[in-house]
Design a protein around this motif. Structure first.
Motif, PDB file in Angstrom:
ATOM      1  N   ALA A   4     -10.740 -19.326  44.877  1.00  0.00           N
ATOM      2  CA  ALA A   4     -11.394 -19.894  43.696  1.00  0.00           C
ATOM      3  C   ALA A   4     -11.406 -18.890  42.565  1.00  0.00           C
ATOM      4  N   ALA A   5     -11.252 -19.400  41.355  1.00  0.00           N
ATOM      5  CA  ALA A   5     -11.280 -18.519  40.189  1.00  0.00           C
ATOM      6  C   ALA A   5     -12.672 -17.927  40.030  1.00  0.00           C
ATOM      7  N   PRO A   6     -12.753 -16.637  39.656  1.00  0.00           N
ATOM      8  CA  PRO A   6     -14.075 -16.022  39.494  1.00  0.00           C
ATOM      9  C   PRO A   6     -14.872 -16.704  38.390  1.00  0.00           C
ATOM     10  N   ALA A   7     -16.175 -16.778  38.605  1.00  0.00           N
ATOM     11  CA  ALA A   7     -17.046 -17.414  37.613  1.00  0.00           C
ATOM     12  C   ALA A   7     -17.022 -16.597  36.315  1.00  0.00           C
ATOM     13  N   ARG A   8     -17.015 -17.269  35.190  1.00  0.00           N
ATOM     14  CA  ARG A   8     -16.988 -16.596  33.897  1.00  0.00           C
ATOM     15  C   ARG A   8     -18.393 -16.172  33.519  1.00  0.00           C
ATOM     16  N   SER A   9     -18.506 -14.966  32.971  1.00  0.00           N
ATOM     17  CA  SER A   9     -19.808 -14.460  32.563  1.00  0.00           C
ATOM     18  C   SER A   9     -20.278 -15.175  31.304  1.00  0.00           C
ATOM     19  N   ALA A  10     -21.583 -15.062  31.036  1.00  0.00           N
ATOM     20  CA  ALA A  10     -22.146 -15.682  29.833  1.00  0.00           C
ATOM     21  C   ALA A  10     -21.511 -15.120  28.559  1.00  0.00           C
ATOM     22  N   PRO A  11     -21.354 -13.786  28.434  1.00  0.00           N
ATOM     23  CA  PRO A  11     -20.696 -13.263  27.225  1.00  0.00           C
ATOM     24  C   PRO A  11     -19.262 -13.773  27.079  1.00  0.00           C
ATOM     25  N   ASP A  12     -18.542 -13.883  28.201  1.00  0.00           N
ATOM     26  CA  ASP A  12     -17.162 -14.367  28.143  1.00  0.00           C
ATOM     27  C   ASP A  12     -17.117 -15.796  27.627  1.00  0.00           C
ATOM     28  N   ARG A  13     -18.027 -16.639  28.100  1.00  0.00           N
ATOM     29  CA  ARG A  13     -18.063 -18.028  27.636  1.00  0.00           C
ATOM     30  C   ARG A  13     -18.428 -18.103  26.155  1.00  0.00           C
ATOM     31  N   LEU A  14     -19.378 -17.277  25.743  1.00  0.00           N
ATOM     32  CA  LEU A  14     -19.794 -17.272  24.345  1.00  0.00           C
ATOM     33  C   LEU A  14     -18.639 -16.837  23.431  1.00  0.00           C
ATOM     34  N   LEU A  15     -17.937 -15.783  23.839  1.00  0.00           N
ATOM     35  CA  LEU A  15     -16.813 -15.292  23.027  1.00  0.00           C
ATOM     36  C   LEU A  15     -15.657 -16.284  23.015  1.00  0.00           C
ATOM     37  N   SER A  16     -15.497 -17.031  24.105  1.00  0.00           N
ATOM     38  CA  SER A  16     -14.413 -18.015  24.144  1.00  0.00           C
ATOM     39  C   SER A  16     -14.640 -19.129  23.125  1.00  0.00           C
ATOM     40  N   VAL A  17     -15.903 -19.423  22.834  1.00  0.00           N
ATOM     41  CA  VAL A  17     -16.210 -20.425  21.806  1.00  0.00           C
ATOM     42  C   VAL A  17     -15.748 -19.909  20.435  1.00  0.00           C
ATOM     43  N   LEU A  18     -16.085 -18.658  20.137  1.00  0.00           N
ATOM     44  CA  LEU A  18     -15.671 -18.087  18.857  1.00  0.00           C
ATOM     45  C   LEU A  18     -14.151 -17.950  18.781  1.00  0.00           C
ATOM     46  N   ALA A  19     -13.528 -17.596  19.908  1.00  0.00           N
ATOM     47  CA  ALA A  19     -12.076 -17.417  19.931  1.00  0.00           C
ATOM     48  C   ALA A  19     -11.321 -18.729  19.784  1.00  0.00           C
ATOM     49  N   ALA A  20     -12.020 -19.850  19.928  1.00  0.00           N
ATOM     50  CA  ALA A  20     -11.365 -21.152  19.748  1.00  0.00           C
ATOM     51  C   ALA A  20     -10.923 -21.351  18.306  1.00  0.00           C
ATOM     52  N   PHE A  21     -11.570 -20.635  17.382  1.00  0.00           N
ATOM     53  CA  PHE A  21     -11.218 -20.749  15.964  1.00  0.00           C
ATOM     54  C   PHE A  21     -10.144 -19.721  15.624  1.00  0.00           C
ATOM     55  N   ASP A  22      -9.151 -20.132  14.863  1.00  0.00           N
ATOM     56  CA  ASP A  22      -8.152 -19.208  14.335  1.00  0.00           C
ATOM     57  C   ASP A  22      -7.610 -19.794  13.040  1.00  0.00           C
ATOM     58  N   HIS A  23      -6.589 -19.123  12.461  1.00  0.00           N
ATOM     59  CA  HIS A  23      -6.081 -19.593  11.174  1.00  0.00           C
ATOM     60  C   HIS A  23      -5.481 -20.997  11.264  1.00  0.00           C
ATOM     61  N   GLY A  24      -4.973 -21.340  12.422  1.00  0.00           N
ATOM     62  CA  GLY A  24      -4.427 -22.683  12.583  1.00  0.00           C
ATOM     63  C   GLY A  24      -5.474 -23.723  12.903  1.00  0.00           C
ATOM     64  N   HIS A  25      -6.664 -23.268  13.294  1.00  0.00           N
ATOM     65  CA  HIS A  25      -7.749 -24.180  13.681  1.00  0.00           C
ATOM     66  C   HIS A  25      -9.065 -23.681  13.089  1.00  0.00           C
TER      67      HIS A  25
END
Length: 252
Positions: A4-25
């Motif tokens: 099973a894939a390791p559980a993602r930490s709270a900071p990792d999940r939070l940063l992934s939300v911010l990383a969803a935005f980029d110049h194309g999105h």
């Protein structure tokens, strides 16, 4: 049985939300954020709500989310961000007035160059650059300067990796890249000729911090067809030296 894939930490999940935005999105719905961040809709909703309350994200009347001003305020504290831009801007404007071409300021982030300022004239050659844009180091003038003045370990690791190609003129041979980097260190300027687009050439020079370390690079981008490289080199060097002095560098 698959692991099973390791559980993602709270900071990792939070940063992934911010990383969803980029110049194309730059604008995303909650569903888009959930998908791009690899999170369940419930988790995305909870994190987006917290980020919106804090000011990292903003929600428009249509329900679409954008990066908030609070992040801009924090980013402005970065030494290589707003502070560098403020010190450099008068010299970038002088370089623009002398050439009326695209003028750029950039820093290195890992194996990429990140543009922190860009001045462009209405009749200047079109470039695929914007503030915050990233490009591989070997394809741009500013990137060649930053790579040439990086550590030997950085250069060897970079030359050992695949070199992306954008035009027939892009440097893709490690030995050729090493020769170019040595020339940049010897001459104090870098010339990137039609490496990103077929119609543009850039001339770049290093910007130094108080201890003499290269912290950024400045460049001018002109049409390749009639580029006057010998006359551009002194102008770019002068701008880079002025920015360096404003940062506290004292040449010996």
């Amino acid at each position: 049985m698959p692991t099973a894939a390791p559980a993602r930490s709270a900071p990792d999940r939070l940063l992934s939300v911010l990383a969803a935005f980029d110049h194309g999105h730059p604008a995303l719905s909650l569903t888009d954020i959930s998908r791009r961040a690899g999170l369940s809709l419930t988790t995305a909703h909870r994190l987006v709500a917290a980020l919106t309350e804090w000011g990292a994200l903003e929600r428009d009347p249509a329900g679409t989310y954008h990066v908030g001003l609070r992040l801009w305020e924090i980013a402005a504290l970065a030494p290589r961000g707003l502070a560098l831009r403020q010190a450099a801007l008068p010299y970038l404007e002088d370089l623009y007035e002398a050439t009326h071409e695209n003028v750029q300021l950039a820093v290195r982030d890992g194996a990429e160059v990140v543009y922190t300022e860009w001045l462009s004239g209405h009749s200047a050659v079109g470039v695929r650059i914007r503030v915050g844009a990233r490009w591989p180091l070997h394809v741009t003038g500013v990137g060649l300067v930053l790579l040439a003045h990086g550590s030997a370990e950085l250069q060897e690791a970079y030359c050992a990796a695949p070199l992306a190609s954008y035009t027939p003129h892009t440097i893709t041979d490690p030995a050729s890249l090493r020769r170019v980097l040595a020339e940049v260190r010897c001459t104090g300027v870098a010339v990137s000729d039609r490496q990103v687009t077929e119609d543009a050439l850039s001339v770049a020079a290093p910007v130094r911090g108080p201890d003499g370390e290269v912290v950024a690079a400045v460049s001018v981008v002109v049409p390749a067809a009639n580029a006057q490289v010998p006359s551009l080199k002194p102008a770019v060097r002068l701008a880079a030296r002025g920015i360096s002095r404003s940062l506290g560098w004292q040449p010996t």
